[in-house]
Design a protein around this motif. Structure first.
Motif, short mmCIF file in Angstrom:
data_model
loop_
_atom_site.label_atom_id
_atom_site.label_comp_id
_atom_site.label_asym_id
_atom_site.label_seq_id
_atom_site.Cartn_x
_atom_site.Cartn_y
_atom_site.Cartn_z
N MET A 39 0.39 -1.10 0.30
CA MET A 39 0.31 -0.17 0.26
C MET A 39 0.88 1.52 -0.04
SD MET A 39 -1.15 0.34 3.96
CE MET A 39 -0.92 1.40 4.66
N GLN A 40 0.18 2.23 -0.37
CA GLN A 40 0.34 3.27 -0.54
C GLN A 40 0.58 4.28 1.03
OE1 GLN A 40 0.21 6.06 -3.38
NE2 GLN A 40 1.34 7.37 -3.25
N THR A 41 1.83 5.06 1.22
CA THR A 41 1.07 5.33 2.63
C THR A 41 1.02 6.81 2.34
OG1 THR A 41 3.47 6.37 3.20
CG2 THR A 41 2.95 4.26 3.83
N LYS A 42 -0.16 7.64 3.51
CA LYS A 42 -0.06 8.99 3.68
C LYS A 42 0.94 10.06 4.03
CE LYS A 42 -5.12 7.79 5.06
NZ LYS A 42 -4.88 6.66 5.26
N THR A 43 1.58 9.67 4.37
CA THR A 43 2.94 10.29 4.92
C THR A 43 4.08 10.23 3.97
OG1 THR A 43 3.38 8.83 6.40
CG2 THR A 43 2.21 10.10 7.27
N VAL A 71 4.28 0.12 0.64
CA VAL A 71 5.11 -0.51 1.84
C VAL A 71 4.18 -1.46 2.08
CG1 VAL A 71 6.47 1.15 2.94
CG2 VAL A 71 4.29 0.86 3.18
N PRO A 72 5.00 -2.81 2.68
CA PRO A 72 4.14 -4.06 2.39
C PRO A 72 3.29 -3.92 3.73
CG PRO A 72 6.30 -4.16 2.93
CD PRO A 72 6.26 -2.81 2.33
N ALA A 73 1.68 -4.24 3.93
CA ALA A 73 1.08 -4.25 5.04
C ALA A 73 0.33 -5.46 5.63
CB ALA A 73 -0.09 -3.31 4.76
N GLY A 95 3.30 1.63 11.72
CA GLY A 95 2.64 2.03 12.61
C GLY A 95 1.44 1.17 12.53
N ILE A 96 0.21 1.69 12.57
CA ILE A 96 -0.85 0.98 12.87
C ILE A 96 -2.21 2.07 12.14
CG2 ILE A 96 -2.77 -0.76 13.73
CD1 ILE A 96 -0.40 -1.38 15.73
N TYR A 102 2.29 13.00 9.21
CA TYR A 102 0.53 12.69 8.79
C TYR A 102 -0.73 13.77 9.73
CZ TYR A 102 -4.12 10.70 9.82
OH TYR A 102 -5.23 9.86 9.51
N MET A 103 -0.11 14.32 10.78
CA MET A 103 -1.29 15.36 11.28
C MET A 103 -0.96 16.56 9.84
SD MET A 103 -0.04 15.39 14.91
CE MET A 103 -0.11 17.53 15.26
N VAL A 104 0.45 16.64 8.79
CA VAL A 104 0.23 17.99 8.57
C VAL A 104 -0.43 17.57 6.86
CG1 VAL A 104 1.54 19.27 6.49
CG2 VAL A 104 2.55 19.17 8.78
N ALA A 105 -0.37 16.25 7.06
CA ALA A 105 -0.55 15.85 5.58
C ALA A 105 -2.20 15.37 5.70
CB ALA A 105 -0.06 14.34 4.92
N ALA A 106 -2.51 14.95 6.48
CA ALA A 106 -4.07 14.97 7.14
C ALA A 106 -5.35 16.60 7.20
CB ALA A 106 -4.43 14.52 8.82
#
Length: 146
Positions: free
Chosen positions: A50-54, A59-61, A82-83, A117-121
């Motif tokens: 999956m592609q992360t938001k950050t 990455v594998p998940a 993380g999770i 993440y907080m910035v991207a969110a």
């Protein structure tokens, strides 16, 4: 809004049972298409990329089903940063409509990932709401025509 959780609520014309049936079947198809490990029930897992938001990397998940009830479907996605806990909670309202609340709660292993993440969110929230509402409208349509 909690800084670690994105939430979207949507009211639809469907019964709780119909929505649960449609959501359950769609999730089951996804898990089976991704070679689920175990029977489709609590504890069942799939390994994906999956592609992360950050960051733009893939990455594998591992997605694990945490809970399935008549008013909740909860999965957990574990990956290197993380999770992410994903939950659908659905309850009938007095107005006869079904209220579906979808949420994603992200917990990170490193403070830098939490900050990113907080910035991207802040930007992602708009796309999150739009995407979730589109997904829920699709599920609602399947409740009435499926």
């Amino acid at each position: 809004m909690k800084t670690d959780t994105l939430t979207c609520r949507y009211q639809m014309r469907a019964t709780q049972e119909a929505f649960h049936h449609v959501l359950f079947n769609e999730q089951k198809k996804y898990f089976e298409a991704n070679h689920a490990i175990g029977n489709f029930a609590e504890g069942c897992q799939v390994h994906i990329n999956m592609q992360t938001k950050t960051s733009p990397k893939v990455v594998p998940a591992v997605i694990t089903i945490k809970k399935i009830t008549l008013n909740e479907f909860w999965t957990s996605t574990a990956y290197e940063e993380g999770i992410i806990e994903q939950r659908y909670i659905y309850t009938m309202q007095r107005n006869g409509k079904l209220l579906v609340t979808y949420s994603e709660q992200s917990r990170f292993n490193k403070a830098q990932s939490t900050y990113s993440y907080m910035v991207a969110a802040l930007v992602y929230k708009f796309f999150f709401n739009r995407g979730v509402k589109k997904r829920l409208r699709h599920l609602e349509l399947n409740c009435t025509h499926g």
